[in-house]
Design a protein around this motif. Structure first.
Motif, PDB file in Angstrom:
ATOM      1  N   GLN A 240      -4.740  -0.480  -4.381  1.00 40.14           N
ATOM      2  CA  GLN A 240      -5.410  -0.852  -3.036  1.00 40.14           C
ATOM      3  C   GLN A 240      -4.235  -0.457  -2.066  1.00 40.14           C
ATOM      4  N   THR A 243      -3.884   2.806  -0.454  1.00 41.15           N
ATOM      5  CA  THR A 243      -4.623   3.290   0.467  1.00 41.15           C
ATOM      6  C   THR A 243      -4.177   3.053   1.871  1.00 41.15           C
ATOM      7  N   HIS A 248       2.035   5.327   2.745  1.00 44.63           N
ATOM      8  CA  HIS A 248       1.962   6.748   2.592  1.00 44.63           C
ATOM      9  C   HIS A 248       3.258   7.178   2.410  1.00 44.63           C
TER      10      HIS A 248
END
Length: 344
Positions: A240, A243, A248
């Protein structure tokens, strides 16, 4: 609350944090003026944002005209501005149904708790389960698997089950194993796991009489004792984390994933947050360098006044604090009730 933040600054700060949690994008004065009825002009909002930045509640990222909350800003928000967001009746039903459908053993309680927390918060969940040495021996059973092997099932009053396949010694029968179980249960029933010492096992060996059978029984009991002496850490939702926009950045996520692989480090962090009630540690407040871009919310659960363990949510500083805090409070109470069913 600090006197340096008057009502208008608090209102602007709350609006910025609410927007940033929702969008993950730096927030500008025009956005605030358009989305929120703050009762002042965009120019006044810009001045308030500049003051909040100077006071350390906001940060300016690179060339963007928008601001993002600092750890200090999040702390002010969590301590006094956070909007309540209780667990909904629908979510409560889903959680209760989840436990009823999936939990059969005490270790599954903690596994499912980690899974539920990560699913609802969309962040990493951490559950530190207690040592089981205070649990009491309930019963040992043997189930036939084939002509040469049996399945052992050892249960405690906490519902903890230790399963193991054992080879039968040459010449032994399943009836021999049933007789051995009766001897063990007579001698150990009601004893805490921590009290089962080698000396306490000697009368069992003498009564069983067969060294091969005794060694088989000893292997099962010792395995359960070793398991009971260790705290267990359950993680949920590691993927999770990938995301979340903050992660990132390959370097950030790499360091966090490496930290999550260090079980003893995670246990130490959770131990450091053990106490009464809910605790929120935000960004730069974390001592560990790997967690400077993360927040951790912890709750410790008790039963009959005894501290049992810790449940936690780990995520970016831009996590939805209100939802995570309400969920942990609910799960904390619910976990205690679930454990009660296992006669802890």
């Amino acid at each position: 609350m600090p006197m340096e933040l008057d009502a208008r600054k608090q209102k602007v700060l709350k609006a910025i944090i609410d927007d940033y949690i929702e969008s993950a994008e730096p927030v500008g004065s025009r956005t605030l003026a358009r989305k929120h009825d703050l009762g002042v002009s965009p120019a006044t909002i810009r001045n308030e944002m500049a003051d909040l930045e100077m006071l350390g509640y906001l940060e300016h990222l690179h060339t963007s005209s928008g601001r993002v909350p600092s750890s200090k800003g999040y702390r002010f928000y969590v301590n006094g501005l956070i909007p309540p967001k209780p667990v909904s009746d629908e979510e409560k039903k889903l959680i209760n149904d989840w436990y009823q459908a999936r939990v059969r053993r005490i270790d599954e309680v903690f596994q499912e708790t980690a899974r539920i927390i990560s699913k609802v918060t969309k962040n990493v969940s951490l559950v530190l389960a207690p040592q089981l040495t205070q649990a009491r021996f309930r019963v040992l059973q043997f189930l036939p698997l084939d002509d040469r092997r049996v399945i052992t099932v050892l249960m405690t009053d906490a519902g903890f089950v230790e399963n193991k396949i054992v080879d039968m010694p040459d010449g032994a029968t399943f009836e021999d194993f049933q007789r051995m179980a009766a001897v063990i249960n007579k001698n150990l029933a009601g004893k805490s796991l921590s009290a089962i010492s080698p000396d306490r096992l000697l009368p069992i060996r003498d009564e069983i009489g067969d060294e091969g059978l005794y060694e088989s029984a000893l292997e099962v009991v010792n395995r359960a004792l070793d398991s009971g002496k260790q705290e267990r850490l359950y993680l949920g939702g590691t993927t999770q984390m990938l995301t979340q926009p903050e992660f990132h950045d390959v370097e950030k996520v790499k360091h966090t994933l490496m930290m999550l692989e260090e079980e003893e480090l995670i246990k130490d962090i959770l131990h450091a947050h053990m106490g009464d009630g809910l605790e929120v540690t935000i960004g730069q407040e974390n001592e560990d360098s790997h967690m400077k871009d993360s927040s951790i919310i912890t709750a410790t659960y008790h039963l009959n006044g005894e501290l049992l363990g810790t449940i936690a949510v780990l995520g970016p500083t831009r996590m939805e604090y209100a939802k995570a805090m309400s969920l942990l409070e609910y799960m904390n109470d619910n976990l205690t009730e679930v454990i009660r069913k296992y006669n802890w």
